[in-house]
Design a protein around this motif. Structure first.
Motif, PDB file in Angstrom:
ATOM      1  N   LEU A 168      -5.204   3.960   8.361  1.00 12.04           N
ATOM      2  CA  LEU A 168      -4.508   2.796   7.816  1.00 12.04           C
ATOM      3  C   LEU A 168      -3.065   2.753   8.305  1.00 12.04           C
ATOM      4  CD1 LEU A 168      -4.920   0.461   5.600  1.00 12.04           C
ATOM      5  CD2 LEU A 168      -3.693   2.022   4.077  1.00 12.04           C
ATOM      6  N   SER A 169      -2.403   3.912   8.266  1.00 16.94           N
ATOM      7  CA  SER A 169      -1.010   3.976   8.695  1.00 16.94           C
ATOM      8  C   SER A 169      -0.861   3.675  10.178  1.00 16.94           C
ATOM      9  CB  SER A 169      -0.435   5.358   8.374  1.00 16.94           C
ATOM     10  OG  SER A 169       0.945   5.414   8.644  1.00 16.94           O
ATOM     11  N   MET A 170      -1.732   4.254  10.985  1.00 12.82           N
ATOM     12  CA  MET A 170      -1.637   4.038  12.435  1.00 12.82           C
ATOM     13  C   MET A 170      -1.968   2.601  12.832  1.00 12.82           C
ATOM     14  SD  MET A 170      -2.883   7.666  14.111  1.00 12.82           S
ATOM     15  CE  MET A 170      -4.273   7.974  13.027  1.00 12.82           C
ATOM     16  N   ARG A 171      -2.680   1.884  11.944  1.00 14.05           N
ATOM     17  CA  ARG A 171      -2.952   0.460  12.196  1.00 14.05           C
ATOM     18  C   ARG A 171      -1.858  -0.442  11.613  1.00 14.05           C
ATOM     19  NH1 ARG A 171      -6.972  -1.373   9.470  1.00 14.05           N
ATOM     20  NH2 ARG A 171      -7.703   0.480   8.340  1.00 14.05           N
ATOM     21  N   GLY A 172      -0.790   0.173  11.090  1.00 16.44           N
ATOM     22  CA  GLY A 172       0.343  -0.600  10.590  1.00 16.44           C
ATOM     23  C   GLY A 172       0.129  -1.197   9.219  1.00 16.44           C
ATOM     24  N   ARG A 173      -0.788  -0.606   8.431  1.00 14.93           N
ATOM     25  CA  ARG A 173      -1.118  -1.191   7.139  1.00 14.93           C
ATOM     26  C   ARG A 173      -0.632  -0.351   5.942  1.00 14.93           C
ATOM     27  NH1 ARG A 173      -5.518  -4.525   7.078  1.00 14.93           N
ATOM     28  NH2 ARG A 173      -4.951  -4.826   4.883  1.00 14.93           N
ATOM     29  N   LEU A 174      -0.007   0.790   6.212  1.00 16.35           N
ATOM     30  CA  LEU A 174       0.530   1.605   5.130  1.00 16.35           C
ATOM     31  C   LEU A 174       2.004   1.245   4.972  1.00 16.35           C
ATOM     32  CD1 LEU A 174       0.044   3.828   3.036  1.00 16.35           C
ATOM     33  CD2 LEU A 174       0.740   5.505   4.763  1.00 16.35           C
ATOM     34  N   ASN A 218       0.862  -1.178   0.000  1.00 15.84           N
ATOM     35  CA  ASN A 218       0.000   0.000   0.000  1.00 15.84           C
ATOM     36  C   ASN A 218       0.900   1.229   0.000  1.00 15.84           C
ATOM     37  OD1 ASN A 218      -2.427  -1.524   0.249  1.00 15.84           O
ATOM     38  ND2 ASN A 218      -2.060  -1.736   2.445  1.00 15.84           N
ATOM     39  N   VAL A 219       0.763   2.078  -1.022  1.00 13.21           N
ATOM     40  CA  VAL A 219       1.698   3.188  -1.226  1.00 13.21           C
ATOM     41  C   VAL A 219       0.928   4.500  -1.332  1.00 13.21           C
ATOM     42  CG1 VAL A 219       3.570   4.075  -2.652  1.00 13.21           C
ATOM     43  CG2 VAL A 219       3.196   1.603  -2.507  1.00 13.21           C
ATOM     44  N   SER A 242       2.866  14.619   7.362  1.00 14.31           N
ATOM     45  CA  SER A 242       4.183  14.063   7.683  1.00 14.31           C
ATOM     46  C   SER A 242       4.334  13.710   9.156  1.00 14.31           C
ATOM     47  CB  SER A 242       5.284  15.056   7.291  1.00 14.31           C
ATOM     48  OG  SER A 242       5.278  15.310   5.915  1.00 14.31           O
ATOM     49  N   ALA A 243       3.783  14.563  10.017  1.00 14.42           N
ATOM     50  CA  ALA A 243       3.920  14.333  11.455  1.00 14.42           C
ATOM     51  C   ALA A 243       3.231  13.050  11.893  1.00 14.42           C
ATOM     52  CB  ALA A 243       3.358  15.519  12.226  1.00 14.42           C
ATOM     53  N   VAL A 244       2.211  12.623  11.140  1.00 18.24           N
ATOM     54  CA  VAL A 244       1.514  11.372  11.447  1.00 18.24           C
ATOM     55  C   VAL A 244       2.120  10.204  10.676  1.00 18.24           C
ATOM     56  CG1 VAL A 244      -0.685  10.151  11.286  1.00 18.24           C
ATOM     57  CG2 VAL A 244      -0.649  12.557  11.954  1.00 18.24           C
ATOM     58  N   LEU A 245       2.377  10.409   9.399  1.00 18.76           N
ATOM     59  CA  LEU A 245       2.733   9.285   8.534  1.00 18.76           C
ATOM     60  C   LEU A 245       4.189   8.851   8.650  1.00 18.76           C
ATOM     61  CD1 LEU A 245       0.726  10.235   5.328  1.00 18.76           C
ATOM     62  CD2 LEU A 245       0.081   8.657   7.154  1.00 18.76           C
ATOM     63  N   ILE A 246       5.112   9.784   8.836  1.00 16.83           N
ATOM     64  CA  ILE A 246       6.517   9.361   8.949  1.00 16.83           C
ATOM     65  C   ILE A 246       6.731   8.447  10.152  1.00 16.83           C
ATOM     66  CG2 ILE A 246       8.863  10.205   9.449  1.00 16.83           C
ATOM     67  CD1 ILE A 246       8.422  12.413   7.437  1.00 16.83           C
ATOM     68  N   PRO A 247       6.170   8.742  11.329  1.00  9.75           N
ATOM     69  CA  PRO A 247       6.373   7.817  12.452  1.00  9.75           C
ATOM     70  C   PRO A 247       5.590   6.509  12.352  1.00  9.75           C
ATOM     71  CG  PRO A 247       5.834  10.036  13.216  1.00  9.75           C
ATOM     72  CD  PRO A 247       5.507   9.976  11.764  1.00  9.75           C
ATOM     73  N   THR A 248       4.508   6.490  11.564  1.00  7.30           N
ATOM     74  CA  THR A 248       3.625   5.323  11.618  1.00  7.30           C
ATOM     75  C   THR A 248       3.656   4.438  10.379  1.00  7.30           C
ATOM     76  OG1 THR A 248       1.748   6.642  10.793  1.00  7.30           O
ATOM     77  CG2 THR A 248       2.021   6.485  13.181  1.00  7.30           C
ATOM     78  N   ALA A 249       4.040   4.970   9.219  1.00 11.46           N
ATOM     79  CA  ALA A 249       4.144   4.122   8.030  1.00 11.46           C
ATOM     80  C   ALA A 249       5.281   3.115   8.213  1.00 11.46           C
ATOM     81  CB  ALA A 249       4.398   4.980   6.789  1.00 11.46           C
ATOM     82  N   LYS A 250       5.162   1.984   7.559  1.00 18.18           N
ATOM     83  CA  LYS A 250       6.243   0.998   7.660  1.00 18.18           C
ATOM     84  C   LYS A 250       7.550   1.554   7.104  1.00 18.18           C
ATOM     85  CE  LYS A 250       3.316  -3.129   7.514  1.00 18.18           C
ATOM     86  NZ  LYS A 250       2.975  -4.357   6.764  1.00 18.18           N
ATOM     87  N   ARG A 251       7.449   2.283   5.986  1.00 18.89           N
ATOM     88  CA  ARG A 251       8.631   2.909   5.402  1.00 18.89           C
ATOM     89  C   ARG A 251       8.263   4.304   4.896  1.00 18.89           C
ATOM     90  NH1 ARG A 251      10.869   0.482   0.645  1.00 18.89           N
ATOM     91  NH2 ARG A 251       8.863  -0.522   0.243  1.00 18.89           N
TER      92      ARG A 251
END
Length: 245
Positions: free
Chosen positions: A96-102, A29-30, A139-148
């Motif tokens: 999705l990102s905070m649930r570890g799926r991004l 998922n990108v 960015s403040a949400v997605l950088i810490p929570t996305a897998k990469r």
């Protein structure tokens, strides 16, 4: 900027986009944010080549869009709803990102330091800044929570790669930073030089980076293949990939 290597002409943007596309794996998922022409093309290129089952998410919310008119698109326009498989609102991307799926989030910033801190907020003192920028936003949400988190930046100079950022908008969890000169990899809490683009060299990277450039070995970013260039030029016939330079 066009560079001739061998019998082929390469733009730095071609090298950067192909490098970003290769970092996308099939089935992932990108997501990319607004004003993101290069990541948008990287996702489209990856899906056309080695990652057809990657799921493409974006700001408007069209999932896996197939724009009919590839000569008139933005990275956040209505074209990204065309022939979309589904609608997935931005708020759901955060969830999705905070649930570890991004799996992958393509994002950017203005300043970066050797420990992977990202500044997208201010230049200078926070309370009396020289320049105030958009801030963290996603960015403040997605950088810490996305897998990469894969960062791209079309400038590589000492004002961008600093010893210490003026403000920490977000930190850590960066997989790569792709620049016009090289690719940095975040490993064990610091940025290491991963590869140098064939259009640059180690000394140029060092001269344009404030912090010490560390590396395990000198490796070069593979040049775009003929197939990659053919598809990239087909999906971006008006060369919008250089809009950020």
């Amino acid at each position: 900027m066009m560079n001739t290597i061998g019998n082929e002409n390469y733009q730095v943007s071609d090298i950067m986009i192909c490098a970003m596309a290769r970092l996308i794996h099939n089935g992932e998922n990108v997501f990319h944010g607004v004003s993101s022409h290069m990541p948008m093309l990287a996702v489209m290129l990856a899906k056309a080549l080695h990652a057809p089952e990657a799921v493409y998410l974006n700001i408007p919310g069209g999932v896996d869009p197939k724009p009919k008119n590839l000569e008139k698109y933005t990275s956040a326009g209505a074209e990204l709803f065309q022939q979309a498989a589904a609608i997935f609102p931005l708020a759901e991307v955060f969830d999705l990102s905070m649930r570890g799926r991004l799996d992958v989030a393509f994002l950017s910033g203005i300043q970066f330091d050797k420990t992977g801190n990202v500044n997208a907020s201010v230049i200078g003192d926070y309370h009396k800044p020289k320049v105030r920028m958009p801030g963290g936003a996603g960015s403040a949400v997605l950088i810490p929570t996305a897998k990469r988190a894969i960062i791209w930046r079309t400038k590589h100079d000492k004002r961008t790669f600093v010893e210490k950022v003026d403000f920490v908008t977000t930190r850590g969890n960066i997989d790569r930073i792709v620049t016009p000169l090289c690719i940095f990899k975040y490993e064990n809490g610091e940025l290491l030089l991963d590869t140098i683009h064939p259009t640059s060299n180690l000394q140029e990277v060092i001269d344009n980076t404030c912090f010490e450039v560390k590396y395990r070995s000198i490796e070069f970013t593979p040049l775009p293949s003929k197939e990659e260039l053919t598809i990239l030029r087909r999906i971006d016939p008006k060369n919008y990939r250089n809009i950020e330079f």
